[in-house]
Structure formats: structure tokens, C-alpha cells
Design an enzyme around this catalytic site. Structure first.
Site, PDB file in Angstrom:
ATOM      1  N   ASP A 157      10.086 -30.704  24.905  1.00 31.04           N
ATOM      2  CA  ASP A 157      10.878 -30.877  23.761  1.00 31.04           C
ATOM      3  C   ASP A 157      12.415 -30.991  24.065  1.00 31.04           C
ATOM      4  O   ASP A 157      12.875 -30.959  25.340  1.00 31.04           O
ATOM      5  CB  ASP A 157      10.580 -29.923  22.383  1.00 31.04           C
ATOM      6  CG  ASP A 157      10.977 -30.655  21.267  1.00 31.04           C
ATOM      7  OD1 ASP A 157      12.054 -30.824  20.846  1.00 31.04           O
ATOM      8  OD2 ASP A 157       9.873 -31.134  20.560  1.00 31.04           O
ATOM      9  N   ASP A 158      13.153 -30.893  23.057  1.00 27.81           N
ATOM     10  CA  ASP A 158      14.825 -30.843  23.456  1.00 27.81           C
ATOM     11  C   ASP A 158      15.105 -29.663  24.657  1.00 27.81           C
ATOM     12  O   ASP A 158      14.620 -28.867  24.639  1.00 27.81           O
ATOM     13  CB  ASP A 158      15.507 -30.155  22.039  1.00 27.81           C
ATOM     14  CG  ASP A 158      16.679 -30.663  21.806  1.00 27.81           C
ATOM     15  OD1 ASP A 158      17.333 -31.116  22.838  1.00 27.81           O
ATOM     16  OD2 ASP A 158      17.354 -30.561  20.889  1.00 27.81           O
TER      17      ASP A 158
ATOM     18  N   LYS B 204       8.477 -38.122  21.662  1.00 29.69           N
ATOM     19  CA  LYS B 204       8.729 -37.955  20.598  1.00 29.69           C
ATOM     20  C   LYS B 204      10.076 -38.410  20.139  1.00 29.69           C
ATOM     21  O   LYS B 204      11.131 -37.847  20.851  1.00 29.69           O
ATOM     22  CB  LYS B 204       8.848 -36.474  20.311  1.00 29.69           C
ATOM     23  CG  LYS B 204       9.186 -35.590  18.964  1.00 29.69           C
ATOM     24  CD  LYS B 204       8.868 -34.236  19.013  1.00 29.69           C
ATOM     25  CE  LYS B 204       9.505 -33.578  17.826  1.00 29.69           C
ATOM     26  NZ  LYS B 204       9.302 -31.960  17.925  1.00 29.69           N
ATOM     27  N   TRP B 205      10.310 -39.359  19.352  1.00 31.47           N
ATOM     28  CA  TRP B 205      11.819 -40.083  19.125  1.00 31.47           C
ATOM     29  C   TRP B 205      12.286 -39.154  17.629  1.00 31.47           C
ATOM     30  O   TRP B 205      12.043 -39.345  16.626  1.00 31.47           O
ATOM     31  CB  TRP B 205      11.582 -41.285  18.727  1.00 31.47           C
ATOM     32  CG  TRP B 205      12.435 -42.053  18.428  1.00 31.47           C
ATOM     33  CD1 TRP B 205      13.532 -41.981  17.420  1.00 31.47           C
ATOM     34  CD2 TRP B 205      13.148 -43.547  19.172  1.00 31.47           C
ATOM     35  NE1 TRP B 205      14.599 -42.840  17.487  1.00 31.47           N
ATOM     36  CE2 TRP B 205      14.392 -43.670  18.710  1.00 31.47           C
ATOM     37  CE3 TRP B 205      12.743 -43.758  20.239  1.00 31.47           C
ATOM     38  CZ2 TRP B 205      15.129 -44.930  18.803  1.00 31.47           C
ATOM     39  CZ3 TRP B 205      13.382 -45.034  21.025  1.00 31.47           C
ATOM     40  CH2 TRP B 205      14.705 -45.493  20.270  1.00 31.47           C
ATOM     41  N   ASP B 206      13.330 -38.663  18.043  1.00 29.90           N
ATOM     42  CA  ASP B 206      13.918 -37.573  16.946  1.00 29.90           C
ATOM     43  C   ASP B 206      15.263 -38.282  16.280  1.00 29.90           C
ATOM     44  O   ASP B 206      15.839 -38.936  17.016  1.00 29.90           O
ATOM     45  CB  ASP B 206      14.123 -36.010  17.540  1.00 29.90           C
ATOM     46  CG  ASP B 206      13.829 -35.345  16.556  1.00 29.90           C
ATOM     47  OD1 ASP B 206      14.050 -35.539  15.454  1.00 29.90           O
ATOM     48  OD2 ASP B 206      13.663 -33.988  16.832  1.00 29.90           O
TER      49      ASP B 206
ATOM     50  N   CYS C  32      10.202 -38.815  14.273  1.00 30.05           N
ATOM     51  CA  CYS C  32      10.336 -37.596  13.761  1.00 30.05           C
ATOM     52  C   CYS C  32      11.902 -37.550  13.365  1.00 30.05           C
ATOM     53  O   CYS C  32      12.929 -38.434  13.910  1.00 30.05           O
ATOM     54  CB  CYS C  32      10.519 -36.269  15.035  1.00 30.05           C
ATOM     55  SG  CYS C  32      10.888 -34.671  14.680  1.00 30.05           S
TER      56      CYS C  32
ATOM     57  N   ASP D 190       9.373 -29.631   9.832  1.00 31.94           N
ATOM     58  CA  ASP D 190       9.726 -28.644  10.683  1.00 31.94           C
ATOM     59  C   ASP D 190       9.368 -27.309  10.229  1.00 31.94           C
ATOM     60  O   ASP D 190       9.089 -26.102  10.957  1.00 31.94           O
ATOM     61  CB  ASP D 190      11.287 -28.167  10.889  1.00 31.94           C
ATOM     62  CG  ASP D 190      11.941 -29.313  12.056  1.00 31.94           C
ATOM     63  OD1 ASP D 190      11.132 -30.058  12.646  1.00 31.94           O
ATOM     64  OD2 ASP D 190      13.021 -29.317  12.114  1.00 31.94           O
TER      65      ASP D 190
HETATM   66  C1  GLA Z   1      14.122 -31.399  15.208  1.00 33.27           C
HETATM   67  C2  GLA Z   1      12.595 -31.610  15.150  1.00 33.27           C
HETATM   68  C3  GLA Z   1      12.002 -30.408  16.012  1.00 33.27           C
HETATM   69  C4  GLA Z   1      12.661 -30.398  17.381  1.00 33.27           C
HETATM   70  C5  GLA Z   1      14.205 -30.061  17.425  1.00 33.27           C
HETATM   71  C6  GLA Z   1      14.711 -30.185  18.382  1.00 33.27           C
HETATM   72  O1  GLA Z   1      14.506 -30.447  14.317  1.00 33.27           O
HETATM   73  O2  GLA Z   1      12.023 -31.857  14.082  1.00 33.27           O
HETATM   74  O3  GLA Z   1      10.650 -30.656  15.983  1.00 33.27           O
HETATM   75  O4  GLA Z   1      12.258 -31.365  17.948  1.00 33.27           O
HETATM   76  O5  GLA Z   1      14.679 -31.241  16.524  1.00 33.27           O
HETATM   77  O6  GLA Z   1      16.055 -30.341  18.474  1.00 33.27           O
END
Ligand code: GLA
Length: 732
Positions: free
Chosen positions: A367-368, A477-479, A527, A549
Site C-alpha cells: 500500500d501507500d 489499488k487506484w486510490d 478506492c 476504511d
Molecule cells: C486511503 C485508503 C486506504 C489506504 C490509504 C493510504 O485512505 O482508503 O486503504 O490505502 O489511503 O494512504
């Protein structure tokens, strides 16, 4: 299904599997709505429902009261400025600054196809299944505007998909201040309004209230469909339940600003409309150019909300989601966010992968926090270069190590954003949405890239694509973690600033279209700060969307119930996370967390390196459970049995295979109660003539008994406990 034009009666009849939609043309000019509801055999006598025999009559009979006609006629598409004072669908301004439009019927055609909408998500026909589209061409010769009203119906579905296309046939520019996609004028029938509303971590809670006089509006002007309100509006008959009552629903296939309204006006009429939010929107329609409004999925159910849900689930599975993963088993993934947030390096990720592999987890999602110098959410968005201090050797080296542990690899991006503390911002401060002379408002310490500009879109695409080209990445995962403000573009003239919001959404669509085109095997999950862009538009690009979240199993009951009202469970991103839950601090049994996440895409989001043996054992069982039931959950029919929102004690839903041979019931006792007897769960969707075995105990039950007598769920000790009941049909 069929679309018929009855020339003598001046009526179009659209028949879906179980519904009929009638519209008629009055005086060869006015396109009016006659009927939407249960299927009718024919349209005999229906013309009278246009009420042209009621005073004030049509303008050809009584021109002096044209205004009254305009304001009472049941329009198929309402326009602003010439007498209809109810909510309009179209406002057009001319170069000279005048507003006002009047549409007259010109012609129609019936196509044996569902046209694709260029640049927009659009529902599609399916090979071997019939689909038809009615296009009604209307025009306003005074301003040189043509409007095409489009209605598509599908052999295997009960929905009607509507949209609108505008064409400037004049010599001068037209300014489109408002263009909605659908309008439905009906008589008030004591309706109630049903919407999905919420906030961050509380998305899509079902909300109902009576429709009284005036306008009831749901909308987003946040640049995305939003956590707060959902691009869905339904009118239901009073007291409508899962199984009884009427529902008229509209669902917008769009991911930006929207507005939906139900207006109860004089003469006991009701108007439902849906489209792009007019606030901040204006489109310059050059002579000869056209504008395509997004689609609205319209649905009618005469058997309550459950029938609507199942019809929409099937429709989205068959006619909107394109991904090859639609019916493919989704990998069980472990996501690093709640496990580590920004605090990880390659060795730790490999350790997670190793541990996950021993339990049967199939994919690691990083993730991030893997790029630029991002060690918090304060920096680096836009700098999509791997942080070699965390991941020496880059992503491909990490992917190979993860693969060596037997797991596939997925990665997080937030491509639409830019941190002020980034090399990209230092090089291109003009690439953000902004208004000259004003410092843009930050949110999560970030700005929004100007995706109305093709150069920016191309740059962003290359950032994402070059990472995917250089490593074996199976999932993205494209946020999108903030809503839009300061909506201005340095690249458009003053006259076109009203186009930025829509062009931004088109930019997002273009990016995702290119991505799935270049990487057809990629599993894309959308996302937005949890579930702020969970809408039919995004489903056209990704078969699953992160739902919220809030990963607490009990909070998720409500969020997932609201989401499943419209979307198949296979779309709903759901993970088992750690306890106490990071958002609400609640402690729930791992078993319950697994049962709730199972009614979604299923995966994990916790520090798997710090589990007890008992937890590891439970996870192994959950993974087995996923392998056993994923097909049923992905492709089956969804039935809501009880809602903890209503009864404040327990929640229950079930999935039945299309052939009714298998059913899976999820029962969650949210709160325990003292001194109670077993509770009846009235199951649904089974074959009443068949015998079912409850796999857990071997007990046998008739399908009719389970549905009409109910299954007796024994009281359990404790709060937040759950059971999964798997029934298998014994009959040949
Ligand atoms: C959003 C997403 C989370 C995560 C964070 C990362 O809040 O919904 O699942 O990926 O960003 O910064």
C-alpha cells in the site's frame, strides 16, 4: 423484451422482462411520459394518461394557457425557461445571454444494439442476447439545438438505461448550464424516499423518509460521487420491504458531481431527475459539436427492494463490468496498510509474504509509502519513483522475492494527486487545480492534479504504466484521497472553466481505460479514502472497489448492507483487520471478521507476523472457507433476511446459487440478550419443493419449511458472534 411504436396511438411501448414503460407524443410535438411499472399486455387506452383532455389542454387548443400546460404535462425530459417551473433537466444559454429552450419531437429510430458512449462508462449488450435502443430526436430550432433521448433495454434484465446527447446545429455557440440524463414524471402515490448517505468510514447507510411537497435532493459537488451521498435515488411505496412494495430507482453511471431530486409538486405529481450537478458546470457547445451525458440505470420493482437488488446485481455483472476477473476467483490478498502504514522495508514485506504464504494467502499488496521520500502522508505524491532506501533494488527485486514466497504482487497508487512537497510540484506548480491568485485549499496535505489537461493525463499514465511494465505486478489499488476544491485549470480559457469538473472525470476514465487496455490481465481495484468513489462508473473499469476504511466487522454490517442494496458482493472490497479495530477501537472475534469479509472480495489487512497460533489456525480455516464459497458468493443471488439497523440485535443475509442447489446464510448476533429462545430466520430464494441439508450438522429441512417456517437460530453467548450456515440441496 421489445420496443414497439404504435403509430396510430402515438405511443412507444418498452417491455422488459417484467416491466413496461410507455411514452407518447402529443400533437406531433411534445414527448410525454405515460406509464412505468408492471408489465402491460398492450397500450390500449394509455394515451389518456397524458391528460391532454384535462384543462388547460394542449397549446394547439388553448394557446393562451400554454404556461399551465408546460407546468403540468408529464415530460419525458424537462427543460428550463418556457413554462415548466418544476426541476429542469436542461438549461441552455445562447451567446446573447438568453436562457430558454423548448423541445419538439422530430423523429425516432429503434436500434438493435446498445451504442457505446465515447469516453464514458457505458452499459453494453451481451453476445447472443437481444438488446434494443430507442432514440428520440427532438429539437429547438430557435437556438439550433438537437437533443437525443435514448432508452436501452436488455433481454435478460429489467432495467432501462437512459441518457441524453446534445448537438449544436446552429451557427453560434451554446452554453450548457445544466444537462441531466433522466427524468421521470409520475403521480404522487404517497411515496417514500430511499437514499444511501454517510461520511468517511460510514459510507452508504440506508436512509428513508416520506416524500412531502417540495424538492428532496441528494448530490455531490465534491468532484467525486462521494462518501456523503450516493448517486442513487429511489421512491418506494409506503412501508416497502425487502419482498413487498414498489420501488422506482435511478442509479448514475458516473463518478463525478451528481444531483438527483424527487419533487412533489402541485397536482399531486412527482418528478425524479438525475444527472451531472449543475453547480460549477458549464459546457461550451461549439457549432457542430455534441455533448454526451452519462447514463442512468432506471429500475422498477413490484416486489420490494430485494428484487431491485438482484436485478441490479445481475445487470452490473452482465452489462457493466468488463474485467476478466468478473467471474474469476479473486486472489486472497494481504494489504500492508493497517499492518504497517508507512513503516516498512523490503525485508519486512518479504517476512509478511512468507508468513502469509504459509497460511494460504495468495497476494501481497504494498500500500501507500513506497515512493519518493514518503514516510507520512505529507509528501511525494506525484513522484512515482521507488524509495530505494526502503526497497533496495527497486520494485522488480521486491516482486521477485515476494514471488519466491509463492505470492503474487499488487501495488497502491494515488495517481490523481500531487503533494506540494514533491519534485513534480516543484517542476510543474501549474499542473494542479487552482484559481489564479488564490492558494488552493489542502486536504491531507495534498493538491489535485489537473486531469482536464491532456499533457498531465499523459504524464500520469506514463508514471503508472512504466512501473507496471517493469515488474510482474498483478493488481493495482487506484486510490483518490481528497475531494476537489479550487476547480480551475491553467490550460483552459475563462469561458471553459465550467468544463473542468467533467473533464477531470473524463481524464480519470481515460487513464483507467488505457491502463486496462495495455494491461488486460491486471486486477484493478478502485478506492477513494475508503468508499468515496464506489459508483457504477468505476465498475466499468474495475470489478471491485474498496468499500470503506472502516474495517470493523460490526460497522461493516451497515456499510455492506447499503452497498449490497445496489452492487453484487463480488464488487465489495472487504478485509479482515486487526483488533482493537483501528477506527472504532472495537474488539470482535476473528471468526466474525472473517464471516463479514467473506461477503466481499475477502483478504487481510493486519500484521500477520504477530499472530498467535490460535489466530493462525483460524485464518487457515477462513482461507479454506473462502475457497469453498467464493463461487457462490461471486455469482449467486443475494437475499437480505434481517437488518441490524432495523432490529438493533442481529443481522442476516444469504446467497443462493442460481440453480438453487446451494445457499450460504451469514448470521451475526450483534448483541446478546438475556433469557431468550431461539430466533427464527426466514430464509429466501430456496426451492420450496427441495430438501436441503445443513452441512454443519447434517440436519435435513424442506426448502418450504426454511422459508415459511424459518430456521431456528439458537441464542449464542456473547456480542458480535456469527455463524455461517451452508445448505446443500439433496434432490437430484
Ligand atoms: C486511503 C485508503 C486506504 C489506504 C490509504 C493510504 O485512505 O482508503 O486503504 O490505502 O489511503 O494512504
Amino acid at each position: 423484451m421489445s420496443i414497439q411504436y404504435y403509430e396510430k396511438e402515438n405511443i412507444f411501448q418498452l417491455n422488459t422482462q417484467t416491466t413496461t414503460y410507455l411514452l407518447g407524443i402529443v400533437d406531433g410535438t411534445y414527448v410525454g411520459h405515460i406509464y412505468y411499472g408492471r408489465k402491460l399486455r398492450n397500450c390500449q387506452g394509455a394515451y389518456a394518461y397524458l391528460r391532454t383532455k384535462d384543462a388547460p389542454f394542449v397549446p394547439s387548443v388553448n394557446l393562451r394557457e400554454k404556461c399551465s400546460f408546460m407546468d403540468a404535462f408529464p415530460w419525458e425530459y424537462s427543460v428550463y425557461g418556457v413554462g415548466d417551473y418544476r426541476e429542469s433537466c436542461l438549461i441552455v444559454r445562447t451567446e446573447s445571454g438568453y436562457r430558454g429552450c423548448e423541445l419538439s419531437y422530430v423523429s425516432h429510430r429503434i436500434l438493435e444494439e446498445k451504442p457505446v458512449l465515447a469516453g464514458l462508462p457505458s452499459t453494453f449488450g451481451k453476445e447472443g442476447r437481444q438488446v434494443q435502443t430507442l432514440e428520440i430526436l427532438c429539437s429547438d430550432s430557435c437556438i439550433g439545438l438537437q437533443v437525443v433521448l435514448s432508452y436501452s433495454i436488455f433481454e435478460d434484465s429489467d432495467v432501462i438505461v437512459r441518457s441524453v446527447r446534445l448537438l449544436n446545429t446552429g451557427q453560434k455557440k451554446l452554453y450548457i448550464e445544466k444537462v441531466f440524463s433522466a427524468c421521470l414524471d409520475m403521480d404522487q402515490n404517497n411515496y417514500e424516499v430511499l437514499v444511501l448517505s454517510g461520511s468517511w468510514a460510514r459510507e452508504r447507510h440506508m436512509t428513508k423518509y416520506p416524500l412531502r411537497s417540495g424538492k428532496h435532493v441528494v448530490s455531490s459537488n465534491r468532484g467525486e460521487s462521494s462518501h456523503q451521498e450516493h448517486p442513487f435515488l429511489a421512491l418506494t411505496s409506503p412501508g416497502c420491504t425487502q419482498d413487498c412494495g414498489e420501488v422506482y430507482g435511478m442509479h448514475f453511471v458516473y463518478s463525478g458531481n451528481f444531483l438527483a431530486a424527487a419533487e412533489d409538486s402541485q397536482f399531486d405529481s412527482v418528478r425524479m431527475v438525475m444527472g451531472i450537478h449543475p453547480e460549477g458546470f458549464e459546457w461550451v457547445l461549439e457549432p457542430g459539436s455534441s455533448f454526451q451525458a452519462p447514463e442512468v440505470v432506471c429500475i422498477y420493482s413490484d416486489q420490494g427492494l430485494g428484487k431491485m437488488s438482484r436485478a441490479l446485481h445481475d445487470f452490473y455483472r452482465n452489462h457493466l463490468i468488463r474485467s476478466p476477473y468478473l467471474h474469476r476467483k479473486r486472489p486472497i490478498l494481504i494489504n500492508t496498510w493497517e499492518a504497517a502504514y508507512f513503516d516498512f522495508d523490503a525485508d519486512y514485506l518479504v517476512e509478511i509474504a512468507r508468513e502469509a504464504g504459509t497460511l494460504g494467502i495468495e497476494m501481497l499488496v504494498m500500500d501507500d509509502g513506497w515512493f519518493g521520500h514518503r514516510s507520512s502522508d505529507d509528501s511525494s505524491l506525484g513522484d512515482w519513483k521507488v524509495n530505494e532506501e526502503k526497497l533496495p533494488g527497486g520494485i522488480s527485486a521486491l516482486v521477485e522475492r515476494v514471488k519466491a514466497e509463492g505470492l503474487a504482487f499488487g501495488i497502491w497508487f494515488e495517481p490523481e494527486m500531487i503533494s506540494p512537497d514533491s519534485d513534480l510540484y516543484r517542476a510543474h506548480p501549474d499542473w494542479t487545480l487552482q484559481i489564479p491568485g488564490r492558494v488552493p485549499s489542502m486536504s491531507r496535505a495534498q493538491y489535485v492534479l489537473d486531469l482536464s489537461c491532456q499533457e498531465v493525463v499523459d504524464y500520469v499514465y506514463e508514471c503508472v504504466a512504466s512501473i507496471l511494465r517493469n515488474a510482474d505486478i498483478s493488481y493495482v489499488k487506484w486510490d483518490m484521497n481528497r475531494q476537489l476544491t479550487d476547480v480551475g485549470s491553467s490550460f483552459l480559457t475563462g469561458e471553459k472553466q465550467g468544463e473542468v469538473l467533467h473533464r477531470y472525470v473524463l481524464g480519470v476514465y481515460q487513464l483507467q481505460e488505457r491502463l486496462i487496455h495495455e494491461f488486460p490481465g491486471l486486477l484493478l481495484e478502485n478506492c477513494s479514502g475508503g468508499g468515496a468513489r464506489f459508483d457504477p462508473g468505476m465498475l466499468y473499469y474495475s470489478p471491485q472497489i474498496w468499500c470503506s476504511d472502516d474495517t470493523d466487522a460490526i460497522e461493516r454490517l451497515t456499510i455492506q448492507e447499503g452497498t449490497a442494496l445496489l452492487y453484487p458482493l463480488s464488487c465489495i472490497g472487504a478485509h479482515v483487520s486487526t483488533c482493537p479495530n483501528h477506527i472504532v477501537g472495537r474488539i470482535t472475534p476473528l471468526k466474525t471478521r472473517g464471516h463479514v469479509a467473506l461477503s466481499g472480495t475477502f483478504g487481510y489487512e493486519l500484521d500477520i507476523t504477530k499472530l498467535t497460533d490460535k489466530e493462525r489456525e483460524r485464518i487457515r480455516k477462513q482461507i479454506q472457507m473462502y475457497h469453498e464459497y467464493h463461487r457462490l458468493i461471486q455469482d449467486g443471488d443475494y437475499y437480505r433476511i434481517a437488518s441490524w439497523m432495523d432490529n438493533h440485535l442481529y443481522d442476516c443475509w444469504m446467497i443462493v446459487s442460481k440453480d438453487q442447489r446451494e445457499a450460504l446464510v451469514t448470521y451475526v448476533q450483534v448483541l446478546a440478550k438475556a433469557n431468550v429462545k431461539s430466533r427464527k430466520l426466514y430464509l429466501k430464494g430456496l426451492d420450496e419443493k427441495s430438501c436441503y441439508r445443513l452441512e454443519e450438522t447434517g440436519e435435513l429441512f424442506g426448502g418450504d419449511l426454511l422459508m415459511y417456517g424459518g430456521y431456528l437460530a439458537a441464542p449464542e453467548k456473547g456480542d458480535f458472534v456469527s455463524r455461517l450456515l451452508h445448505f446443500r440441496c439433496l434432490d437430484e
